[in-house]
Design a protein around this motif. Structure first.
Motif, PDB file in Angstrom:
ATOM      1  N   PHE A 224      21.743 -14.996 -10.255  1.00 22.63           N
ATOM      2  CA  PHE A 224      23.299 -13.669 -10.408  1.00 22.63           C
ATOM      3  C   PHE A 224      24.485 -14.680 -10.954  1.00 22.63           C
ATOM      4  O   PHE A 224      25.520 -14.039 -11.230  1.00 22.63           O
ATOM      5  N   ALA A 225      24.324 -15.817  -9.922  1.00 22.77           N
ATOM      6  CA  ALA A 225      25.499 -16.751  -9.778  1.00 22.77           C
ATOM      7  C   ALA A 225      26.322 -17.322 -11.798  1.00 22.77           C
ATOM      8  O   ALA A 225      27.264 -17.872 -11.961  1.00 22.77           O
ATOM      9  N   TYR A 226      25.038 -17.087 -12.405  1.00 21.49           N
ATOM     10  CA  TYR A 226      25.315 -18.141 -13.712  1.00 21.49           C
ATOM     11  C   TYR A 226      24.980 -16.635 -15.332  1.00 21.49           C
ATOM     12  O   TYR A 226      25.274 -16.694 -15.548  1.00 21.49           O
ATOM     13  N   LEU A 227      25.077 -15.489 -14.801  1.00 17.67           N
ATOM     14  CA  LEU A 227      25.255 -14.404 -15.560  1.00 17.67           C
ATOM     15  C   LEU A 227      26.577 -14.475 -16.093  1.00 17.67           C
ATOM     16  O   LEU A 227      27.967 -14.555 -14.873  1.00 17.67           O
ATOM     17  N   HIS A 228      27.077 -13.169 -16.745  1.00 14.60           N
ATOM     18  CA  HIS A 228      27.975 -12.401 -17.213  1.00 14.60           C
ATOM     19  C   HIS A 228      28.795 -11.971 -15.989  1.00 14.60           C
ATOM     20  O   HIS A 228      28.514 -11.912 -15.157  1.00 14.60           O
ATOM     21  N   PRO A 229      29.797 -12.319 -15.699  1.00 17.37           N
ATOM     22  CA  PRO A 229      30.791 -11.960 -14.130  1.00 17.37           C
ATOM     23  C   PRO A 229      30.806 -10.394 -14.669  1.00 17.37           C
ATOM     24  O   PRO A 229      30.559 -10.006 -13.393  1.00 17.37           O
ATOM     25  N   SER A 230      30.729  -9.804 -15.381  1.00 14.32           N
ATOM     26  CA  SER A 230      30.653  -7.935 -15.064  1.00 14.32           C
ATOM     27  C   SER A 230      29.577  -7.649 -15.161  1.00 14.32           C
ATOM     28  O   SER A 230      28.798  -6.558 -14.599  1.00 14.32           O
ATOM     29  N   VAL A 231      28.524  -8.862 -15.216  1.00 11.47           N
ATOM     30  CA  VAL A 231      26.844  -8.631 -14.772  1.00 11.47           C
ATOM     31  C   VAL A 231      26.629  -8.943 -13.817  1.00 11.47           C
ATOM     32  O   VAL A 231      26.346  -8.430 -12.624  1.00 11.47           O
ATOM     33  N   GLY A 232      26.926 -10.644 -13.266  1.00 10.78           N
ATOM     34  CA  GLY A 232      26.231 -10.913 -12.093  1.00 10.78           C
ATOM     35  C   GLY A 232      27.274 -10.423 -10.900  1.00 10.78           C
ATOM     36  O   GLY A 232      26.745 -10.760  -9.635  1.00 10.78           O
ATOM     37  N   THR A 233      28.570 -10.716 -10.926  1.00 13.73           N
ATOM     38  CA  THR A 233      29.392  -9.505  -9.745  1.00 13.73           C
ATOM     39  C   THR A 233      29.033  -8.735  -8.916  1.00 13.73           C
ATOM     40  O   THR A 233      28.945  -8.328  -7.848  1.00 13.73           O
ATOM     41  N   PRO A 234      28.547  -7.778  -9.792  1.00 15.73           N
ATOM     42  CA  PRO A 234      28.087  -6.401  -8.987  1.00 15.73           C
ATOM     43  C   PRO A 234      27.033  -6.162  -8.270  1.00 15.73           C
ATOM     44  O   PRO A 234      26.726  -5.667  -7.714  1.00 15.73           O
ATOM     45  N   LEU A 235      26.219  -7.637  -8.711  1.00  9.65           N
ATOM     46  CA  LEU A 235      24.587  -7.510  -8.335  1.00  9.65           C
ATOM     47  C   LEU A 235      24.462  -8.386  -7.007  1.00  9.65           C
ATOM     48  O   LEU A 235      23.931  -8.136  -6.212  1.00  9.65           O
ATOM     49  N   ILE A 236      25.943  -9.549  -7.623  1.00 13.04           N
ATOM     50  CA  ILE A 236      25.383 -10.411  -5.799  1.00 13.04           C
ATOM     51  C   ILE A 236      26.419  -9.496  -4.498  1.00 13.04           C
ATOM     52  O   ILE A 236      26.423  -9.614  -3.709  1.00 13.04           O
ATOM     53  N   ARG A 237      27.588  -8.962  -5.034  1.00 16.71           N
ATOM     54  CA  ARG A 237      28.032  -7.582  -3.939  1.00 16.71           C
ATOM     55  C   ARG A 237      26.732  -7.082  -3.515  1.00 16.71           C
ATOM     56  O   ARG A 237      26.788  -6.763  -2.087  1.00 16.71           O
ATOM     57  N   ARG A 238      26.009  -6.060  -4.470  1.00 17.83           N
ATOM     58  CA  ARG A 238      25.444  -5.240  -4.055  1.00 17.83           C
ATOM     59  C   ARG A 238      23.897  -5.849  -2.881  1.00 17.83           C
ATOM     60  O   ARG A 238      23.209  -4.708  -1.968  1.00 17.83           O
ATOM     61  N   VAL A 239      23.606  -7.213  -3.424  1.00 12.10           N
ATOM     62  CA  VAL A 239      22.521  -8.041  -2.280  1.00 12.10           C
ATOM     63  C   VAL A 239      22.996  -8.195  -0.828  1.00 12.10           C
ATOM     64  O   VAL A 239      22.673  -8.479   0.179  1.00 12.10           O
ATOM     65  N   THR A 240      24.416  -8.913  -1.412  1.00 10.74           N
ATOM     66  CA  THR A 240      25.194  -9.473  -0.045  1.00 10.74           C
ATOM     67  C   THR A 240      25.622  -8.234   0.731  1.00 10.74           C
ATOM     68  O   THR A 240      25.460  -8.421   2.439  1.00 10.74           O
ATOM     69  N   SER A 247      17.666 -12.472   5.061  1.00 11.51           N
ATOM     70  CA  SER A 247      17.495 -13.994   4.453  1.00 11.51           C
ATOM     71  C   SER A 247      18.214 -13.239   3.435  1.00 11.51           C
ATOM     72  O   SER A 247      18.442 -14.203   2.265  1.00 11.51           O
ATOM     73  N   ILE A 248      17.487 -12.387   2.555  1.00  7.63           N
ATOM     74  CA  ILE A 248      18.403 -11.910   1.599  1.00  7.63           C
ATOM     75  C   ILE A 248      19.715 -11.684   1.331  1.00  7.63           C
ATOM     76  O   ILE A 248      20.273 -12.583   0.302  1.00  7.63           O
ATOM     77  N   ARG A 249      20.403 -11.162   2.212  1.00  9.31           N
ATOM     78  CA  ARG A 249      21.622 -11.162   2.259  1.00  9.31           C
ATOM     79  C   ARG A 249      22.235 -12.796   1.920  1.00  9.31           C
ATOM     80  O   ARG A 249      23.762 -12.606   1.414  1.00  9.31           O
ATOM     81  N   SER A 250      21.699 -13.535   2.950  1.00  8.67           N
ATOM     82  CA  SER A 250      22.040 -14.942   2.914  1.00  8.67           C
ATOM     83  C   SER A 250      22.055 -15.753   1.742  1.00  8.67           C
ATOM     84  O   SER A 250      22.323 -16.893   1.253  1.00  8.67           O
ATOM     85  N   LEU A 251      20.836 -15.166   0.977  1.00  9.65           N
ATOM     86  CA  LEU A 251      20.986 -15.081  -0.378  1.00  9.65           C
ATOM     87  C   LEU A 251      22.299 -15.328  -1.419  1.00  9.65           C
ATOM     88  O   LEU A 251      22.461 -15.696  -2.406  1.00  9.65           O
ATOM     89  N   GLY A 252      22.352 -13.910  -1.073  1.00  9.91           N
ATOM     90  CA  GLY A 252      23.256 -14.083  -1.879  1.00  9.91           C
ATOM     91  C   GLY A 252      24.688 -14.467  -1.645  1.00  9.91           C
ATOM     92  O   GLY A 252      25.683 -14.076  -3.135  1.00  9.91           O
ATOM     93  N   LEU A 253      25.151 -14.380   0.056  1.00 13.69           N
ATOM     94  CA  LEU A 253      26.330 -15.499  -0.317  1.00 13.69           C
ATOM     95  C   LEU A 253      26.000 -17.183  -1.054  1.00 13.69           C
ATOM     96  O   LEU A 253      27.254 -17.007  -1.437  1.00 13.69           O
ATOM     97  N   SER A 254      25.080 -17.066  -0.817  1.00 13.08           N
ATOM     98  CA  SER A 254      25.056 -18.228  -1.860  1.00 13.08           C
ATOM     99  C   SER A 254      24.795 -18.505  -2.938  1.00 13.08           C
ATOM    100  O   SER A 254      26.227 -19.295  -3.740  1.00 13.08           O
ATOM    101  N   ALA A 255      25.216 -17.475  -3.616  1.00 10.84           N
ATOM    102  CA  ALA A 255      25.001 -17.307  -4.625  1.00 10.84           C
ATOM    103  C   ALA A 255      26.376 -16.660  -5.350  1.00 10.84           C
ATOM    104  O   ALA A 255      27.125 -16.874  -5.674  1.00 10.84           O
ATOM    105  N   ALA A 256      27.354 -15.908  -4.630  1.00  8.92           N
ATOM    106  CA  ALA A 256      28.023 -15.655  -4.284  1.00  8.92           C
ATOM    107  C   ALA A 256      29.429 -17.470  -4.203  1.00  8.92           C
ATOM    108  O   ALA A 256      30.334 -17.256  -4.409  1.00  8.92           O
ATOM    109  N   ALA A 257      29.148 -18.066  -3.447  1.00  6.62           N
ATOM    110  CA  ALA A 257      29.279 -19.448  -3.260  1.00  6.62           C
ATOM    111  C   ALA A 257      29.602 -19.994  -4.435  1.00  6.62           C
ATOM    112  O   ALA A 257      30.288 -20.717  -5.158  1.00  6.62           O
ATOM    113  N   ASP A 258      28.274 -19.619  -5.455  1.00  5.89           N
ATOM    114  CA  ASP A 258      28.394 -20.907  -6.474  1.00  5.89           C
ATOM    115  C   ASP A 258      28.868 -20.077  -7.771  1.00  5.89           C
ATOM    116  O   ASP A 258      29.442 -20.671  -8.689  1.00  5.89           O
ATOM    117  N   ALA A 259      29.449 -18.591  -7.115  1.00  4.36           N
ATOM    118  CA  ALA A 259      30.017 -17.956  -8.493  1.00  4.36           C
ATOM    119  C   ALA A 259      31.674 -17.786  -8.060  1.00  4.36           C
ATOM    120  O   ALA A 259      31.998 -17.853  -9.147  1.00  4.36           O
TER     121      ALA A 259
END
Length: 472
Positions: A224-240, A247-259
């Protein structure tokens, strides 16, 4: 076309306004103004008694019906055509730029594109070609310029990721049928970033992959961190924010940190997870990521300050460690080393001094060490460390406080404090104090060595006297 956007907007707006005015004129201009008129043929019935029209024979149901406004439907229809034409002209730049994809719900896009699955398969295979080897990051060539082609390939990636709307289709790779293996799905996953905002078509399929906490789920969320921001950002927010699995919310936080370096709007998501998540592991992960995502920023310092008061000692300990990392300066991936300004260093020292009152001994020990490593910004809080030493009941923490105070103000200041610990009832603490004094005596400066020797000789003499006389 970007330079001509204003012309399309102006022309579309002008045509739309004319159309609206024409509609208003056609529907509202010919009002009754006190005249009684037939609602069918609009014959003037001012001199006609009753409610039956002598011209067409229609009888109105109520008196109020005779005072209706006469609409001009043809002119109103022409006005609506102009409004639609003006709106279409105004959105030409948006359609040409491809932004319209962001306005259409992904499920609607998927449904429409599902009628072209055969073409999507051919376009995808033509763009990717036969893959004899695979490596992470392999993407669709940038020569794919048509938005329609990108939409079709995004639809194909959604199918390969397991989109249920394919009605059990088995994807074809290299001309032969193969099941949805890990490699096939992973290829589709790493092709999506090259499709830009059109990858939004695959958003429902990506979210379906996050329902089960397995190894591939981690791959999906990390992408999710490497998708276009208009695509990846809503997905990261939804997962987190909405996933029921910590554990899935923690993975979302890692993606948020990368993005985060590219998408600063994720600050609110990270802050909410650090302060509001009901799972301590997720809060701990959010706090742990802050030194690398937003060191020294106002919102991250606010999060760390509030995390120092968390109910769970592990989160408080991580907050202290994060403050210590920020105070030393951190290196962020792809960026120059970040060095904290003096104001931030003073703020960190203030927050660490508050943690000297923490309920957990290990948090107090780590706090004392962090303050000692800060140097000059922590000097005003030397007295706070001394008071913390005096009220401390844990011998090991007292030892750490004494040594930390010595590092901060000079080792001579630590000598009398360590000397008191030689008589501790805890053998491990008294042994550690004696070992520290011996190291200072053997390797320290002359004055410090002399003081340590004096303390040890006095302690040995007192011990020999006590052993000879015995307890009274």
């Amino acid at each position: 076309m970007a330079g001509w956007d204003w012309a399309f907007w102006a022309a579309g707006g002008a045509v739309g306004v004319v159309g609206l005015l024409l509609c208003a004129w056609a529907l509202l201009r010919d009002r009754a103004r006190g005249r009684r008129r037939c609602p069918r043929c609009w014959y003037d019935m001012s001199a006609v008694p009753g409610m039956k029209c002598p011209e067409c024979g229609r009888e109105a149901r109520t008196e109020k019906a005779l005072f209706r406004t006469k609409p001009r439907w043809r002119r109103a229809g022409l006005g609506m055509v102009l409004v639609v034409l003006g709106g279409g002209t105004a959105v030409v730049p948006t359609v040409a730029s491809g932004v319209w994809v962001l306005w259409v719900p992904p499920r609607v896009l998927n449904y429409g594109l599902s009628f072209f699955d055969g073409q999507a398969r051919r376009e995808y295979e033509l763009a990717v070609g036969p893959r004899t080897t695979w490596s992470p990051g392999l993407a669709i060539p940038s020569g794919v310029r048509s938005q329609w082609q990108r939409l079709l390939m995004a639809r194909r990636c959604a199918v390969l990721l397991g989109d249920t709307s394919t009605k059990g289709e088995v994807p074809e790779r290299g001309g032969s049928d193969k099941p949805l293996t890990w490699e096939v799905r992973e290829e589709a996953l790493y092709d999506l970033p090259a499709l830009g905002r059109e990858a939004r078509v695959a958003a429902p399929a990506l979210m379906r992959c996050t329902r089960h906490n397995d190894a591939f789920c981690g791959e999906v969320i990390g992408s999710f961190a490497y998708l276009h921001p208009s695509v990846g950002t809503p997905l990261i927010r939804r997962v987190t924010m909405k996933s029921p699995d910590p554990s899935i919310r923690s993975l979302g936080l890692s993606a948020a940190a990368d993005a985060f370096p590219r998408v600063r709007s994720l600050a609110g998501t990270i802050e909410a997870a650090a302060l509001s998540d009901n799972d301590a592991t997720v809060r701990n992960q959010a706090v742990e990521n802050l030194p690398l995502t937003a060191p020294g920023e106002r919102w991250s310092m606010r999060v760390l300050e509030r995390s120092l008061g968390d109910d769970v000692a592990r989160v408080r300990l991580t907050a202290v460690q994060s403050l210590s990392i920020i105070s030393k300066g951190v290196s962020r991936s792809g960026m120059a080393r970040w060095v904290p300004p003096p104001e931030t260093s003073r703020d960190i020292a203030r927050l660490l001094a508050l943690s000297l009152h923490d309920q957990s001994p290990i948090v107090r020990r780590v706090t004392a060490t962090a303050l000692a490593m800060m140097g000059d910004p922590a000097l005003p809080y030397g007295d706070d460390m001394l008071r913390a030493y005096q009220r401390e009941r844990d011998g090991e923490t007292q030892m750490v406080l004494a040594i930390s105070l010595g590092r901060l103000k000079g080792m001579e200041a630590a000598l009398p404090l360590v000397a008191q610990l030689l008589h501790s009832s805890d053998e491990s603490v008294s042994s550690a104090a004696r070992s520290w004094l011996r190291r200072q005596m053997e390797h320290g400066p002359e004055e410090l060595s002399r003081g340590a020797r004096t303390i040890l000789e006095s302690a040995d003499k007192d011990g020999a006297t006590l052993e000879r006389n015995g307890p009274r």
